[in-house]
Design a protein around this motif. Structure first.
Motif, PDB file in Angstrom:
ATOM      1  N   ASP A  76      41.715  28.034  46.676  1.00  9.75           N
ATOM      2  CA  ASP A  76      42.893  28.148  47.543  1.00  9.75           C
ATOM      3  C   ASP A  76      43.793  29.330  47.206  1.00  9.75           C
ATOM      4  N   GLU A  77      43.823  29.751  45.951  1.00 10.74           N
ATOM      5  CA  GLU A  77      44.776  30.780  45.551  1.00 10.74           C
ATOM      6  C   GLU A  77      44.118  32.067  45.062  1.00 10.74           C
ATOM      7  N   ILE A  78      43.182  31.937  44.134  1.00 10.38           N
ATOM      8  CA  ILE A  78      42.623  33.135  43.509  1.00 10.38           C
ATOM      9  C   ILE A  78      41.603  33.815  44.409  1.00 10.38           C
ATOM     10  N   ARG A  79      40.709  33.028  44.985  1.00 11.76           N
ATOM     11  CA  ARG A  79      39.636  33.620  45.793  1.00 11.76           C
ATOM     12  C   ARG A  79      40.152  34.419  46.990  1.00 11.76           C
ATOM     13  N   SER A 117      44.600  41.460  36.891  1.00  9.94           N
ATOM     14  CA  SER A 117      45.871  40.803  37.191  1.00  9.94           C
ATOM     15  C   SER A 117      45.693  39.681  38.207  1.00  9.94           C
ATOM     16  N   LEU A 118      44.830  39.890  39.199  1.00 11.12           N
ATOM     17  CA  LEU A 118      44.604  38.864  40.216  1.00 11.12           C
ATOM     18  C   LEU A 118      43.957  37.618  39.628  1.00 11.12           C
ATOM     19  N   LEU A 119      43.238  37.780  38.537  1.00 13.25           N
ATOM     20  CA  LEU A 119      42.592  36.650  37.881  1.00 13.25           C
ATOM     21  C   LEU A 119      43.478  36.010  36.816  1.00 13.25           C
ATOM     22  N   VAL A 120      44.005  36.837  35.915  1.00 15.64           N
ATOM     23  CA  VAL A 120      44.704  36.299  34.749  1.00 15.64           C
ATOM     24  C   VAL A 120      46.059  35.719  35.113  1.00 15.64           C
ATOM     25  N   ALA A 121      46.816  36.389  35.976  1.00 18.61           N
ATOM     26  CA  ALA A 121      48.181  35.944  36.270  1.00 18.61           C
ATOM     27  C   ALA A 121      48.234  34.514  36.814  1.00 18.61           C
ATOM     28  N   PRO A 122      47.440  34.143  37.837  1.00 15.81           N
ATOM     29  CA  PRO A 122      47.523  32.758  38.337  1.00 15.81           C
ATOM     30  C   PRO A 122      47.030  31.726  37.337  1.00 15.81           C
ATOM     31  N   VAL A 123      46.040  32.081  36.511  1.00 18.00           N
ATOM     32  CA  VAL A 123      45.565  31.147  35.493  1.00 18.00           C
ATOM     33  C   VAL A 123      46.650  30.935  34.447  1.00 18.00           C
ATOM     34  N   GLY A 155      35.054  41.697  34.584  1.00 17.12           N
ATOM     35  CA  GLY A 155      33.604  41.771  34.743  1.00 17.12           C
ATOM     36  C   GLY A 155      33.197  42.951  35.608  1.00 17.12           C
ATOM     37  N   SER A 156      31.919  43.037  35.887  1.00 20.60           N
ATOM     38  CA  SER A 156      31.376  44.169  36.626  1.00 20.60           C
ATOM     39  C   SER A 156      31.942  44.248  38.035  1.00 20.60           C
ATOM     40  N   MET A 157      32.311  45.449  38.450  1.00 25.46           N
ATOM     41  CA  MET A 157      32.756  45.686  39.817  1.00 25.46           C
ATOM     42  C   MET A 157      31.579  45.885  40.766  1.00 25.46           C
ATOM     43  N   PHE A 158      30.368  45.759  40.249  1.00 24.41           N
ATOM     44  CA  PHE A 158      29.186  45.934  41.088  1.00 24.41           C
ATOM     45  C   PHE A 158      28.671  44.594  41.619  1.00 24.41           C
ATOM     46  N   LYS A 159      29.480  43.545  41.472  1.00 22.76           N
ATOM     47  CA  LYS A 159      29.182  42.273  42.134  1.00 22.76           C
ATOM     48  C   LYS A 159      30.456  41.811  42.829  1.00 22.76           C
ATOM     49  N   ARG A 160      30.343  40.865  43.738  1.00 19.96           N
ATOM     50  CA  ARG A 160      31.475  40.439  44.560  1.00 19.96           C
ATOM     51  C   ARG A 160      32.685  40.055  43.705  1.00 19.96           C
ATOM     52  N   LEU A 161      33.861  40.433  44.198  1.00 17.73           N
ATOM     53  CA  LEU A 161      35.079  40.125  43.460  1.00 17.73           C
ATOM     54  C   LEU A 161      35.334  38.626  43.368  1.00 17.73           C
ATOM     55  N   ASP A 162      34.937  37.882  44.383  1.00 13.20           N
ATOM     56  CA  ASP A 162      35.245  36.450  44.399  1.00 13.20           C
ATOM     57  C   ASP A 162      34.162  35.601  43.739  1.00 13.20           C
ATOM     58  N   ASP A 163      33.336  36.212  42.903  1.00 13.60           N
ATOM     59  CA  ASP A 163      32.336  35.449  42.158  1.00 13.60           C
ATOM     60  C   ASP A 163      33.065  34.496  41.209  1.00 13.60           C
ATOM     61  N   PRO A 164      32.834  33.169  41.317  1.00 12.18           N
ATOM     62  CA  PRO A 164      33.561  32.215  40.458  1.00 12.18           C
ATOM     63  C   PRO A 164      33.251  32.354  38.969  1.00 12.18           C
ATOM     64  N   ASP A 165      32.176  33.052  38.623  1.00  7.88           N
ATOM     65  CA  ASP A 165      31.882  33.264  37.202  1.00  7.88           C
ATOM     66  C   ASP A 165      32.992  34.051  36.517  1.00  7.88           C
ATOM     67  N   ARG A 166      33.720  34.863  37.279  1.00 12.37           N
ATOM     68  CA  ARG A 166      34.805  35.647  36.686  1.00 12.37           C
ATOM     69  C   ARG A 166      35.877  34.725  36.099  1.00 12.37           C
ATOM     70  N   VAL A 167      36.275  33.715  36.849  1.00 17.00           N
ATOM     71  CA  VAL A 167      37.318  32.816  36.356  1.00 17.00           C
ATOM     72  C   VAL A 167      36.758  31.840  35.330  1.00 17.00           C
ATOM     73  N   ARG A 168      35.476  31.518  35.419  1.00 16.51           N
ATOM     74  CA  ARG A 168      34.878  30.610  34.431  1.00 16.51           C
ATOM     75  C   ARG A 168      34.959  31.208  33.028  1.00 16.51           C
ATOM     76  N   GLU A 169      34.635  32.479  32.888  1.00 15.92           N
ATOM     77  CA  GLU A 169      34.700  33.126  31.578  1.00 15.92           C
ATOM     78  C   GLU A 169      36.136  33.185  31.069  1.00 15.92           C
ATOM     79  N   LEU A 170      37.078  33.441  31.964  1.00 17.21           N
ATOM     80  CA  LEU A 170      38.485  33.488  31.581  1.00 17.21           C
ATOM     81  C   LEU A 170      38.963  32.121  31.087  1.00 17.21           C
ATOM     82  N   LEU A 171      38.611  31.072  31.810  1.00 19.64           N
ATOM     83  CA  LEU A 171      39.014  29.720  31.411  1.00 19.64           C
ATOM     84  C   LEU A 171      38.357  29.300  30.105  1.00 19.64           C
ATOM     85  N   SER A 172      37.144  29.749  29.867  1.00 22.57           N
ATOM     86  CA  SER A 172      36.471  29.443  28.598  1.00 22.57           C
ATOM     87  C   SER A 172      37.230  30.064  27.430  1.00 22.57           C
TER      88      SER A 172
END
Length: 337
Positions: free
Chosen positions: A40-43, A115-121, A302-319
Motif C-alpha cells: 500500500d505504501e512502499i510499492r 530513501s523510498l525503502l528505508v524511510a517508511p520502514v 540492490g541492483s537497478m537492473f531489476k524492477r524497483l518494486d521487487d519485494p526482495d528489496r524490502v525483505r533484505e532491509l527488514l532482515s
C-alpha cells in the motif's frame, strides 16, 4: 439501525499480492504486517519511478557498449597499429569516461530508491534515519573499548537511531582511514591513506550497568595470549562452537558467563551472517554494548537492473533490522529474569 447491506465491490483493501507474501514469508514474528505496508505504501512509490529506472538502465547499457568499444578499439589502434601510445591513453579516457557518464543516472536513482525503502520502514519502528549524518560521536567510545583502531580521518553514513523495549540504540556505517607517510629513493615524502576499518558500528544503552568489561574478538590464534587489554583475562565459556570462532576477555569471569548466553552467542553469529560482514567484535561496558562488523554496506536498494518494486528489496532491509532487534531482545530477556 444496523446497516446490513453487503460491502460494495472494491470497498475493502486490495488482496495482498501473493508474490509479496511469498517474498516476506521468512521474516520473524512481528514483521508480517509489512506485506500490507509494502503493497500500500512502499510499492506505489517505487512503481512511480520505474520509468526512470528503465531509462537510466538503457542509458547505462548504451554507454557501456559504446564507451567500452571506443576505449578498447582506441587502445588497440594506438598501441598496435598507429604505434601512438598517446592515442591509446586518450581513447581510454574518452571511452571509459563515457561509461562513467552513462552510469550516473543509475547511481542517482539508487540513492533515491534507498530513501523510498528505508524511510517508511524506519517510521514503522519509530526510528530516525539519516543518510549523511556527519560525525557520529560514539565512534570514540568504540575506539576506547578496543573494537576499532585509531584513525586520522573518518566518514559516516546511514545512521539509524531509536529505542526498542526501553533500549536506546544506534547503527551507522564508518569508514576510518590512517595517514601513512614514506620516503622515496630521492628523499621525497609521500602520503597515502589506508583504510583501517570500514563497516557497521552499533551501540546499545541498557538500563542497568555492567560491573566489568567483557570484550569479544575474533580468534587470533597465537596472538590470543596477548589478551584483550589491561586487567582483562580470557573468559572460559561453555559453547565450543562460539569459542572456535571468537575469543572472550573480561574483568569479571562470572558476569561474562552470565552475559554471553548461548542465545546471545547465536544472535551475534546470525548478525554477522545477515549483515554479510566479518571480523565481528563487541564489548559490554558500563551498561552499554558496542558491536562492530567489517564488510558490505547496509540499507542498499540492490541492483537497478531489476524492477524497483521487487519485494526482495524490502525483505533484505527488514532482515537487517530483525538481526539488530534480536540482540536487544536476548539481552533484555536475560537481564529481566
Amino acid at each position: 439501525m444496523t446497516d446490513d447491506r453487503p460491502d460494495l465491490p472494491g470497498s475493502g483493501p486490495d488482496p495482498i499480492d501473493p508474490a509479496i507474501t511469498s517474498a516476506l514469508s521468512s521474516l520473524p514474528e512481528g514483521f508480517s504486517h509489512f506485506a500490507r505496508i509494502f503493497q500500500d505504501e512502499i510499492r506505489p512509490a517505487l512503481q512511480a519511478r520505474e520509468g526512470d529506472r528503465i531509462a537510466a538502465v538503457a542509458k547505462a547499457r548504451q554507454a557501456r557498449y559504446v564507451g567500452g568499444g571506443i576505449g578498447i578499439a582506441g587502445v588497440l589502434l594506438g598501441l598496435f597499429v598507429a604505434k601512438l601510445p598517446i592515442l591509446a591513453v586518450v581513447a581510454a579516457i574518452v571511452g571509459f569516461g563515457y561509461v562513467w557518464w552513462g552510469a550516473r543516472d543509475v547511481a542517482k536513482l539508487g540513492k533515491e530508491a534507498k530513501s523510498l525503502l528505508v524511510a517508511p520502514v524506519a517510521r514503522q519502528f519509530e526510528l530516525n534515519f539519516t543518510e549523511s549524518p556527519g560525525q557520529v560521536a560514539s565512534i570514540y567510545q568504540h575506539r576506547e573499548v578496543g573494537i576499532v583502531p585509531g584513525w586520522d580521518r573518518a566518514s559516516y553514513e546511514d545512521l539509524v537511531t531509536g529505542t526498542r523495549k526501553g533500549v536506546a540504540f544506534e547503527l551507522f556505517e564508518a569508514h576510518l582511514e590512517e595517514r601513512r607517510r614514506s620516503t622515496d629513493s630521492k628523499g621525497r615524502t609521500q602520503t597515502r591513506w589506508v583504510t583501517v576499518f570500514k563497516g557497521q558500528c552499533l551501540r546499545f544503552q541498557f538500563d542497568k550497568t555492567f560491573y566489568g568489561r567483557t570484550l569479544v574478538t575474533r580468534d587470533a590464534g597465537f596472538f590470543n595470549r596477548f589478551g584483550g587489554g589491561k586487567g582483562m583475562q580470557r573468559a572460559m565459556l561453555e559453547d565450543p562452537e562460539f569459542e572456535r570462532i571468537f575469543e572472550v576477555y573480561t574483568t569479571d569471569q562470572v558476569e561474562s558467563r552470565y552475559l554471553l548466553t548461548p542465545d546471545l552467542m547465536q544472535k551475534l553469529v546470525d548478525l554477522e551472517k545477515t549483515f554479510h560482514g566479518g571480523k565481528l567484535k563487541c564489548c559490554f561496558d558500563s551498561g552499554e554494548l558496542f558491536i562492530t562488523l567489517q564488510g558490505s554496506d547496509l540499507f542498499e536498494p540492490g541492483s537497478m537492473f531489476k524492477r524497483l518494486d521487487d519485494p526482495d528489496r524490502v525483505r533484505e532491509l527488514l532482515s537487517d533490522f530483525a538481526a539488530v532487534f534480536n540482540i536487544i531482545d536476548v539481552v533484555v530477556a536475560k537481564r529481566r529474569r
